[in-house]
Motif scaffolding. Structure first.
Motif, short mmCIF file in Angstrom:
data_model
loop_
_atom_site.label_atom_id
_atom_site.label_comp_id
_atom_site.label_asym_id
_atom_site.label_seq_id
_atom_site.Cartn_x
_atom_site.Cartn_y
_atom_site.Cartn_z
N THR A 148 -3.61 5.75 -5.03
CA THR A 148 -3.22 4.89 -3.91
C THR A 148 -3.98 3.57 -4.00
OG1 THR A 148 -2.94 4.82 -1.52
CG2 THR A 148 -4.94 5.86 -2.31
N ARG A 188 0.83 -1.22 0.00
CA ARG A 188 0.00 0.00 0.00
C ARG A 188 0.86 1.26 0.00
NH1 ARG A 188 -3.90 -0.26 4.64
NH2 ARG A 188 -5.51 -1.14 3.32
N CYS A 247 2.46 1.92 -3.31
CA CYS A 247 1.50 2.51 -4.26
C CYS A 247 1.37 4.00 -4.00
CB CYS A 247 0.12 1.85 -4.13
SG CYS A 247 0.03 0.23 -4.89
N ARG A 248 1.23 4.34 -2.70
CA ARG A 248 1.06 5.75 -2.35
C ARG A 248 2.27 6.56 -2.80
NH1 ARG A 248 0.71 5.46 3.23
NH2 ARG A 248 -1.27 4.39 3.08
#
Ligand code: NDP
Length: 416
Positions: free
Chosen positions: A375, A134, A137-138
């Protein structure tokens, strides 16, 4: 325009390609990649035969092993794809996601990542794989929408809609998945047998009283009386969406129920008890090593071949109970899909159709910016209203049944 790379040329990939073609005024060039090139070509032929392309546009086939991150990244770059729709086997999720993080393409899938060597994962399963990426991705500004088929996917959106718009407090969500269709074969699975059987051979996890509850498959049953399908016996089943919804919605009870006929349960039980659903290799008397599950897969009908003869309907919906205005309330949000109508439109059965249409709806919402959050998100993290409204126009209509009656749910114009 946003070029799309579809990974996986199975039943769901077929529907995704048709629906991308029907919306290529926004989605642009369509690339289909799978291990077997011939399957990609067959899909492209079907898209042309059905006249699915909305506008003249490119459709190209590519051979790819999606476990290979570098090869997948190279293909995303070469095809200038902005959006990757991963509908390959669930074993490829993490490598395809990695390729999207490397290239900046948006990532969509319809199932939770699986390690082929593991039979059962500890919940919440997403935390073992996808959620570990995660932050990456951010940092890369990559939009990743996880599990955006029907279940997981649309049922997560229904739950979010109910929590936000129908109740003051939600006490329970029961997801009910009934296939009241008939394919006329002695025994077949509706999607990849390996994925299908793995779903039913491990511990059944559900979320009850804010905690994980373990059961065995076919241990708990309940009769659900649903629109179109009527009274149907369903069994408590473990399912992907429970692993995210339990963490994201603050609802104490979330369960998943799937219908199974007695014949299916009998055949499944015999195969399982004989050891024929095992992924562990065995040696034959002639010294050959075989994986029993792979042998069973090889002799069963190809799920895609069931489509031409499939009749009847599927029902999938969320039964949501809670309180509104100080009173107990029950709302059912659902879709009914007809196997033969899906075959007429795109040459697929309803199970592939209900999984593929939402993935393309999500791709359209990323392309027009509505869901392009840069995100990682599960579907219940996102606004369900534009998603439900879009699917109403794409062949998957949502209905709602509550104290006011049973009607189409158009969440953009209508307040529940
Ligand atoms: P199929 O088995 O019909 O198709 C899977 C495709 O993935 C095949 O074309 C296969 O390629 C390809 N594939 C597998 N491994 C690789 C690899 N390493 N590299 C490239 N391609 C690969 O499955 P379905 O289409 O029925 O299902 C696809 C996905 O959708 C699955 O993850 C399934 O769990 C999910 N699903 C989700 C639903 C939902 O509502 N959320 C409902 C139904 C399915 P090849 O044949 O060329 O070897």
């Amino acid at each position: 325009k946003h070029n799309v790379l579809i990974i996986g040329a199975g039943g769901v990939g077929h529907v995704v390609a048709h629906k991308c073609a029907q919306n290529n005024e926004l989605l642009g060039d369509i690339h289909i990649a799978s291990r077997t090139l011939g399957k990609c070509h067959a899909i492209i032929e079907s898209v042309h035969d059905k006249g699915s392309l909305q506008q003249p546009g490119q459709l190209q086939a590519h051979a790819l092993d999606a476990m290979d991150v570098e090869a997948t990244s190279a293909l995303i770059r070469a095809t200038r794809s902005d959006i990757v729709i991963n509908v390959g086997a669930p074993f490829v999720n993490m490598s395809v996601l990695e390729a999207c993080i490397q290239t900046g393409a948006a990532y969509l899938d319809t199932a939770i990542h699986e390690d082929p060597a593991k039979v059962c994962e500890t919940p919440p399963w997403y935390a073992n794989y996808e959620w570990k990426r995660r932050q990456a991705c951010r940092e890369a500004g990559v939009t990743a929408v996880l599990g955006v088929g029907f279940d997981p996917g649309v049922v997560n959106a229904y739950a979010r809609y109910a929590v936000d718009h129908c109740f003051d407090r939600v006490d329970s969500i029961d997801i009910v998945d009934i296939n009241a269709g008939s394919h006329g074969r002695y025994f077949a699975t509706n999607f990849d047998p390996e994925t299908n059987f793995r779903e039913f051979t491990s511990t059944v996890w559900s979320w009850e009283n804010n905690a994980w509850q373990a059961n065995a498959m076919f241990e708990r049953r309940k009769e659900w009386d649903m629109p179109v399908t009527g009274k149907t016996t369903c069994y408590l089943t473990g399912h992907d969406e429970l692993h995210s919804m339990s963490q994201n919605l603050g609802v104490p009870d979330i369960r998943f129920w799937m219908s199974f006929g007695e014949h299916y349960i009998n055949v499944f039980s015999v195969l399982k008890n004989l050891g024929l659903l095992s992924e562990q290799p065995v040696r034959t008397a002639r010294g050959q090593t075989v994986v029993p599950l792979e042998v069973v897969k090889a002799v069963l009908p190809d799920p895609a071949s069931l489509a031409p003869d499939y009749t009847g309907q599927t029902f999938i919906g969320d039964v949501v109970r809670g309180r509104k205005g100080g009173k107990p309330e029950e709302v059912l949000i659902y879709n009914v899909c007809d196997h033969a109508a899906c075959f007429d439109e795109v040459g697929s059965q309803a199970i592939s159709y209900t999984a593929g249409v939402p993935a393309v709806a999500a791709a359209l919402l990323i392309a027009d910016g509505t869901w392009d959050r840069g995100t990682m998100a599960n579907v219940e993290d996102l606004d369900p209203r534009p998603f439900i409204a879009l699917m109403n126009r794409m062949g998957l209509a949502t209905r709602i049944r509550d104290a006011k009656g049973d009607r189409l749910l158009d969440p953009v114009t209508q307040v529940a």
